[in-house]
Write a protein that holds these residues in place. Structure first.
Motif, PDB file in Angstrom:
ATOM      1  N   ALA A 122       3.873  -2.887   9.128  1.00 26.09           N
ATOM      2  CA  ALA A 122       3.687  -3.151  10.553  1.00 26.09           C
ATOM      3  C   ALA A 122       4.380  -4.429  11.021  1.00 26.09           C
ATOM      4  CB  ALA A 122       2.188  -3.224  10.869  1.00 26.09           C
ATOM      5  N   LEU A 123       4.872  -5.237  10.092  1.00 23.77           N
ATOM      6  CA  LEU A 123       5.490  -6.520  10.444  1.00 23.77           C
ATOM      7  C   LEU A 123       6.962  -6.361  10.806  1.00 23.77           C
ATOM      8  CD1 LEU A 123       4.061  -8.698   7.533  1.00 23.77           C
ATOM      9  CD2 LEU A 123       3.280  -8.670   9.907  1.00 23.77           C
ATOM     10  N   VAL A 124       7.418  -7.264  11.663  1.00 24.26           N
ATOM     11  CA  VAL A 124       8.855  -7.392  11.893  1.00 24.26           C
ATOM     12  C   VAL A 124       9.328  -8.558  11.031  1.00 24.26           C
ATOM     13  CG1 VAL A 124       8.752  -6.442  14.235  1.00 24.26           C
ATOM     14  CG2 VAL A 124       8.548  -8.909  13.892  1.00 24.26           C
ATOM     15  N   PRO A 125      10.604  -8.581  10.638  1.00 24.52           N
ATOM     16  CA  PRO A 125      11.089  -9.684   9.794  1.00 24.52           C
ATOM     17  C   PRO A 125      10.734 -11.049  10.380  1.00 24.52           C
ATOM     18  CG  PRO A 125      12.736  -7.977   9.933  1.00 24.52           C
ATOM     19  CD  PRO A 125      11.652  -7.605  10.922  1.00 24.52           C
TER      20      PRO A 125
ATOM     21  N   GLU B 229       7.724 -12.248  10.666  1.00 26.28           N
ATOM     22  CA  GLU B 229       6.347 -12.267  11.152  1.00 26.28           C
ATOM     23  C   GLU B 229       5.372 -12.489   9.996  1.00 26.28           C
ATOM     24  OE1 GLU B 229       3.407  -9.478  13.908  1.00 26.28           O
ATOM     25  OE2 GLU B 229       5.213  -8.610  13.047  1.00 26.28           O
TER      26      GLU B 229
ATOM     27  N   SER C  45       1.512 -11.882   8.708  1.00 26.17           N
ATOM     28  CA  SER C  45       0.312 -11.088   8.988  1.00 26.17           C
ATOM     29  C   SER C  45      -0.938 -11.937   8.879  1.00 26.17           C
ATOM     30  CB  SER C  45       0.222  -9.923   8.005  1.00 26.17           C
ATOM     31  OG  SER C  45      -0.246 -10.367   6.752  1.00 26.17           O
TER      32      SER C  45
END
Length: 93
Positions: free
Chosen positions: A78-81, A83, A85
């Motif tokens: 679910a993360l973008v580079p 980011e 969590s």
């Protein structure tokens, strides 16, 4: 000829709610440190219990889907580079 023997003794320990709370507090402090500007790689090298990824600054090798437990994989996917969590609880911690 020589002979070698290896014995492993597992000593089970029941994880308590206090253990979980203490670990969550520690992880949240580390996350706050990173959000506050500390390089993720440095914090991972210093704090990781996983000696293999620790030396890589927390970087895990790429692998096929299903390689890690679902809660971890789902959070990572679910993360973008770049980011970071929230902490993810799995059966391993």
């Amino acid at each position: 000829p020589g002979r070698a023997a290896v014995s492993v003794v597992a000593i089970p320990r029941t994880i308590t709610a206090a253990d979980t709370a203490a670990t969550r507090a520690r992880v949240e402090r580390l996350r706050a440190e990173i959000v506050g500007g500390a390089p993720f790689e440095e914090v991972a090298r210093r704090e990781s219990a996983d000696s293999l990824s620790a030396v890589e600054g927390g970087v895990l090798p790429r692998g096929p889907r299903g390689r890690f437990v679902a809660p971890f994989e789902n959070a990572a996917a679910a993360l973008v580079p770049g980011e970071l969590s929230q902490p993810v609880l799995t059966q391993f911690g």
